[in-house]
Design an enzyme around this catalytic site. Sequence first.
Site, PDB file in Angstrom:
ATOM      1  CG  HIS A 247     -24.944  24.094   3.294  1.00 32.50           C
ATOM      2  ND1 HIS A 247     -25.999  23.319   3.727  1.00 32.50           N
ATOM      3  CD2 HIS A 247     -25.035  24.128   1.941  1.00 32.50           C
ATOM      4  CE1 HIS A 247     -26.706  22.916   2.672  1.00 32.50           C
ATOM      5  NE2 HIS A 247     -26.133  23.385   1.577  1.00 32.50           N
ATOM      6  CG  HIS A 402     -29.667  26.392  -0.877  1.00 32.70           C
ATOM      7  ND1 HIS A 402     -29.306  26.427   0.456  1.00 32.70           N
ATOM      8  CD2 HIS A 402     -29.065  25.285  -1.392  1.00 32.70           C
ATOM      9  CE1 HIS A 402     -28.539  25.382   0.729  1.00 32.70           C
ATOM     10  NE2 HIS A 402     -28.385  24.666  -0.379  1.00 32.70           N
ATOM     11  CG  ASP A 406     -25.345  24.948  -2.589  1.00 29.91           C
ATOM     12  OD1 ASP A 406     -25.160  24.900  -1.365  1.00 29.91           O
ATOM     13  OD2 ASP A 406     -26.223  24.281  -3.172  1.00 29.91           O
ATOM     14  CG  HIS A 429     -22.732  21.103  -5.510  1.00 31.08           C
ATOM     15  ND1 HIS A 429     -22.380  22.094  -4.620  1.00 31.08           N
ATOM     16  CD2 HIS A 429     -23.926  20.621  -5.077  1.00 31.08           C
ATOM     17  CE1 HIS A 429     -23.314  22.196  -3.688  1.00 31.08           C
ATOM     18  NE2 HIS A 429     -24.269  21.315  -3.941  1.00 31.08           N
TER      19      HIS A 429
END
Length: 446
Positions: A247, A402, A406, A429
């Site tokens: 973030h 969001h 990321d 991720h």
Amino acid sequence: MASPLVLIVDDEAGILTTLGGILTDNAFDVVTTASGAEALDLYRERRPAVVFLDVWLPDRDGLETLQTLRELDPAATIIMMSGHGTAATAVRAIKMGAFDYLEKPLSYEQVLAAARAGLARHRGHDAHGAGTVAGSGIEAALLDDSGVRSIASLAGSRRTAIPLLRHLEPSLMPQRTLRQSTVLYGLGLHSGGRTGMVLQPLPAGSGIHFHSMPSGESIPAHVSAVGDTEYATTLGQNGSQIKTVEHLLSALCAVGITNLLVKVHGEVPVLDGSAAEFCRTFEEIGVEDQAEKRLDFVVDRLYEVGTGEKRLTLEPFDGFSVAYRLRYPPPIGEQHHDFHLTGFDSYKREIAPARTFGFMRDLKMMNELGLGSGGRLDNFILVGEDHVVNTELRFPDEFVRHKILDIIGDLYLLGYPIRGRVVANLTGHRDNIAMVRKLVAENSLG
């Protein structure tokens, strides 16, 4: 050019002698005193470039002395020292205007790195010399025969090689750092513990570094240091870890900060689960353009990771954009958002407020993994079987936004801003980091 003057203020004769010797041997002039009152007189008379100031002094409190020095000279570069300090003392010192905070016992490399960084700050972060960042303690832009840029650990313990890449081009944008140091603190989303974070400017050419306050280990914000990617992105080196970096890195990428030291206790604070608070902090503190142009990685062809529907691609594009599609069971369903980073304002408006999210059904497993312990009703979106449990959404498609937040943060672990278009489908991720590793592997020099 006259040698820069350093003032050392400490009531221990051994500290005065040892620090004075280290700095004198490295071309600094040194003046010392055990008295806070005398330190103020010496500062008025001689205006040293850097001050090393102990928290505990016999005649007056070191923090009180810090405050008076800052009143005398708001630009004073003061490095606080303590052998009995706490995280609260460090936070207070930085908030009062200290440039850095060092815990005793001090190492040779630590003292020298702090002095050089302080001198660079005193001189306005100007780089000089043949390829060395002035006084930063980080040997940036030194090229060896294999085309590798060596960046020395701020702790001085080891070197980490960050490869220069093919297809790097100067940007129209300058390198940037923060105008001054600041402190943020809050909960770690996955550790559950209170955590503090110091953001400290670095000279041009330094890059972004995380510094583990418990261990003193310096970890570059680079994919070579990535460890775990389960639910968040974790950097690690020599047994030290910094969790949930994505973030903060996302906001740094959006605002264009390329040089920064982030001192943190184990995990970056989650704040409200988004990047909005980081953006507000950058605006309050101010961002400083530096003399050197930044380098961008220019995507020259299609790159792809993943299989089946779960796929992430990167393709040529004049700018930077991310398109993402996700699909979860209700109440989320399928969402798609296409974001073009036209500037910091577009990021603040469209992406930064989007919060991280989790599912009721995953809480037991996350607890067993030791994750999610810092989740509170106000720092993430909790999704139940048929509705959002704890909050009102900031966007109807906050979840996919969001995911884009990321991606921006994870891709910044390339070490350079990217000029290209990202298209992602059902990825996370692990896929983001796989893409960065692919870029490094296929474009490294040497």
